[in-house]
Enzyme design. Sequence first.
Site, PDB file in Angstrom:
ATOM      1  N   CYS A   1      -5.118  -3.053   3.257  1.00 10.98           N
ATOM      2  CA  CYS A   1      -4.699  -2.809   4.629  1.00 10.98           C
ATOM      3  C   CYS A   1      -5.847  -2.874   5.650  1.00 10.98           C
ATOM      4  O   CYS A   1      -6.325  -3.955   5.958  1.00 10.98           O
ATOM      5  CB  CYS A   1      -3.927  -1.483   4.695  1.00 10.98           C
ATOM      6  SG  CYS A   1      -2.827  -1.419   6.140  1.00 10.98           S
TER       7      CYS A   1
ATOM      8  N   GLU B   1       0.847  -1.205   0.000  1.00 13.41           N
ATOM      9  CA  GLU B   1       0.000   0.000   0.000  1.00 13.41           C
ATOM     10  C   GLU B   1       0.887   1.262   0.000  1.00 13.41           C
ATOM     11  O   GLU B   1       1.890   1.327   0.731  1.00 13.41           O
ATOM     12  CB  GLU B   1      -0.841  -0.018   1.284  1.00 13.41           C
ATOM     13  CG  GLU B   1      -1.745   1.201   1.462  1.00 13.41           C
ATOM     14  CD  GLU B   1      -2.417   1.240   2.851  1.00 13.41           C
ATOM     15  OE1 GLU B   1      -1.813   0.743   3.828  1.00 13.41           O
ATOM     16  OE2 GLU B   1      -3.530   1.765   2.942  1.00 13.41           O
TER      17      GLU B   1
ATOM     18  N   LYS C   1      -9.775   2.071  -1.840  1.00  9.17           N
ATOM     19  CA  LYS C   1      -9.901   1.499  -0.489  1.00  9.17           C
ATOM     20  C   LYS C   1     -11.217   1.940   0.165  1.00  9.17           C
ATOM     21  O   LYS C   1     -11.526   3.147   0.205  1.00  9.17           O
ATOM     22  CB  LYS C   1      -8.709   1.959   0.343  1.00  9.17           C
ATOM     23  CG  LYS C   1      -8.605   1.366   1.733  1.00  9.17           C
ATOM     24  CD  LYS C   1      -7.339   1.892   2.417  1.00  9.17           C
ATOM     25  CE  LYS C   1      -7.112   1.338   3.792  1.00  9.17           C
ATOM     26  NZ  LYS C   1      -5.889   1.901   4.417  1.00  9.17           N
TER      27      LYS C   1
HETATM   28  N1  LIG Z   1      -2.795   1.829   6.482  1.00  8.25           N
HETATM   29  C1  LIG Z   1      -3.682   1.191   7.219  1.00  8.25           C
HETATM   30  O1  LIG Z   1      -4.777   0.919   6.766  1.00  8.25           O
HETATM   31  C2  LIG Z   1      -3.252   0.848   8.606  1.00  8.25           C
HETATM   32  C3  LIG Z   1      -4.176  -0.139   9.286  1.00  8.25           C
HETATM   33  C4  LIG Z   1      -3.775  -0.395  10.680  1.00  8.25           C
HETATM   34  O2  LIG Z   1      -2.797   0.131  11.190  1.00  8.25           O
HETATM   35  C5  LIG Z   1      -4.596  -1.320  11.480  1.00  8.25           C
HETATM   36  O3  LIG Z   1      -5.640  -1.772  11.008  1.00  8.25           O
HETATM   37  O4  LIG Z   1      -4.192  -1.626  12.624  1.00  8.25           O
END
Ligand SMILES: NC(=O)CCC(=O)C(=O)O
Length: 276
Positions: free
Chosen positions: A158, A40, A123
Site C-alpha cells: 500500500c 492488505e 510493511k
Molecule cells: N493503507 C495505506 O497504506 C493507505 C495509503 C494511502 O491511503 C495513501 O498512500 O494515500
Amino acid sequence: MRASLIQIDVNPDESINSRRRRVGSLVREQRGSDLVVLPELWTVGAFAYDLFADEAETLDGAREGTREGALDGTTAREMSEAAREAGVWLHAGSVPERGADGVLYNTSLVFSPDGELAHSYRKIHRFGFDKGEAVLMGAGSQLVTAALPELTLGLATCYDLRFPELFRGLVDAGAQAFVIPAGWPERRRAHWTLLARARAVENQAYVLACGTGGTHAGVEQAGHSIAVDPWGEVLAEAGPGEEILTVDLDPARVAETREVFPALKDRVLGLEAPKR
Ligand SMILES: NC(=O)CCC(=O)C(=O)O
C-alpha cells in the site's frame, strides 16, 4: 504464468470469520492460476485501527521453520490450507501480526503451493503520519523478494507505493514483478493508478496491485486493483467492488523491455548534493 488478483469487499456488516471463509473459497476456485494475490489487511480493514490488536496473529514458529503448529494465526492457517488445496502460490495479502517482541506489524504472507509460509514481509512505510497504523504498528526494515519458478516477485504494501527507492532496491535484488496488496481510499484513487503505472515504467517490471472495495471505518475504498506490464500498459483494471482479475505474465517480456530500452543501465548513483 497466470496470476489472479482477488479484490475483496471489506464492509463491517460481514464478520471477520465469514470473510475469511469466503476468501478461502475464492482462493480455492483459482486452481489453474499460478499465483493468487489478496489485498492488505482484508480481514479487519486497513483503516479499522481499533481491530488491529484483537485480531493480531503470531507467526514466529513459521518464521523459524518449525512445521508443527507453525502457523498460529487463524488467517495464516486458513490461507495455508487454501494455497495447498488450490495448488497455487498465494500472496495472502497482509495480516496484523504480533511479533515475538510484542510489537504489531502489517505483515504480508506468501504461501507455496504445498501450503508452506515461504516468505513474509513487514510493511516498511506505515500510513497515518501521527496516528493510525503509523503509531499502532512497528515498521519493517527488510526488503523481501520471492523467487517463484517463473518470476521473481518484489513485495511492497500500500503506502510503500509512494516510495520509489524501495522498488529500486527490489529491482537491484532481482525483482521482475511487484506485488502490492493495498487498502487504498477512493479519495486518492488517481494517485493509486498513476503510481502503479509509474513503478512499472521506471523499473521495467510487472505491477500487480490488489486493493479492497467497500467502506470500513468510514473510509470508502478505491478498489480499482490493477495489473500493469513492464512497458506501463494496463493489462487489467477492476471496478470499485468485489472482482477477480486474471492476467498472464511473461518473464521474457521483462527481459525484452529491459533489453530494447535499457534505461535501468543508465542510472547514475551517488550524485553530489547541490553546492551552497
Ligand atoms: N493503507 C495505506 O497504506 C493507505 C495509503 C494511502 O491511503 C495513501 O498512500 O494515500
